[in-house]
Design a protein around this motif. Structure first.
Motif, PDB file in Angstrom:
ATOM      1  N   LEU A  22       0.810  -1.357   0.048  1.00 31.42           N
ATOM      2  CA  LEU A  22      -0.010  -0.094   0.129  1.00 31.42           C
ATOM      3  C   LEU A  22       0.991   1.404   0.124  1.00 31.42           C
ATOM      4  N   THR A  23       1.983   1.218   0.660  1.00 33.68           N
ATOM      5  CA  THR A  23       2.777   2.488   0.849  1.00 33.68           C
ATOM      6  C   THR A  23       3.965   2.575  -0.205  1.00 33.68           C
ATOM      7  N   SER A  24       4.275   1.277  -0.847  1.00 32.15           N
ATOM      8  CA  SER A  24       5.567   1.207  -1.641  1.00 32.15           C
ATOM      9  C   SER A  24       6.896   1.385  -0.811  1.00 32.15           C
ATOM     10  N   LEU A  25       6.674   1.193   0.370  1.00 32.42           N
ATOM     11  CA  LEU A  25       7.898   1.057   1.508  1.00 32.42           C
ATOM     12  C   LEU A  25       8.374  -0.480   1.578  1.00 32.42           C
ATOM     13  N   GLY A  26       9.635  -0.761   1.721  1.00 32.63           N
ATOM     14  CA  GLY A  26      10.066  -2.040   2.213  1.00 32.63           C
ATOM     15  C   GLY A  26       9.645  -2.321   3.613  1.00 32.63           C
ATOM     16  N   LYS A  27       9.649  -3.700   3.877  1.00 33.81           N
ATOM     17  CA  LYS A  27       9.236  -4.115   5.303  1.00 33.81           C
ATOM     18  C   LYS A  27      10.344  -3.620   6.199  1.00 33.81           C
ATOM     19  N   SER A  28      11.774  -3.638   5.782  1.00 36.08           N
ATOM     20  CA  SER A  28      12.682  -3.047   6.783  1.00 36.08           C
ATOM     21  C   SER A  28      12.416  -1.768   7.091  1.00 36.08           C
ATOM     22  N   THR A  29      12.400  -0.826   6.067  1.00 40.52           N
ATOM     23  CA  THR A  29      11.907   0.508   6.376  1.00 40.52           C
ATOM     24  C   THR A  29      10.716   0.634   7.118  1.00 40.52           C
ATOM     25  N   ILE A  30       9.697   0.051   6.907  1.00 44.28           N
ATOM     26  CA  ILE A  30       8.388   0.233   7.766  1.00 44.28           C
ATOM     27  C   ILE A  30       8.857  -0.010   9.039  1.00 44.28           C
ATOM     28  N   ASN A  31       9.772  -1.103   9.411  1.00 48.05           N
ATOM     29  CA  ASN A  31      10.092  -1.551  10.789  1.00 48.05           C
ATOM     30  C   ASN A  31      10.968  -0.435  11.259  1.00 48.05           C
TER      31      ASN A  31
END
Length: 70
Positions: A22-31
């Protein structure tokens, strides 16, 4: 796939893969951003499962949009 139809939300809680899509962010960036308080905090369902309320994510996106239009 995250399905949003004219503001009628099909899913209420999203797992990290859905949030990343949904955000086009990577999982590591989200964390990372969660730990830095730059992204909405997840809801901890269990020790190994966290989810996000879609309204929190959509609100975060709206905030980014409004900051970029000023």
């Amino acid at each position: 796939m995250v399905d949003i139809d004219n503001h009628a939300v099909k899913k209420r809680l999203l797992r990290i893969g859905d949030v990343a899509e949904l955000t086009s962010l990577g999982k590591s960036t989200i964390n990372l951003w969660v730990t830095q308080k730059r992204f909405p905090l997840p809801i901890k369902v269990s020790a190994t499962l966290k989810v996000w309320d879609i309204e929190d994510i959509l609100g975060w996106i709206d905030t980014l949009k409004s900051k970029n239009t000023k």
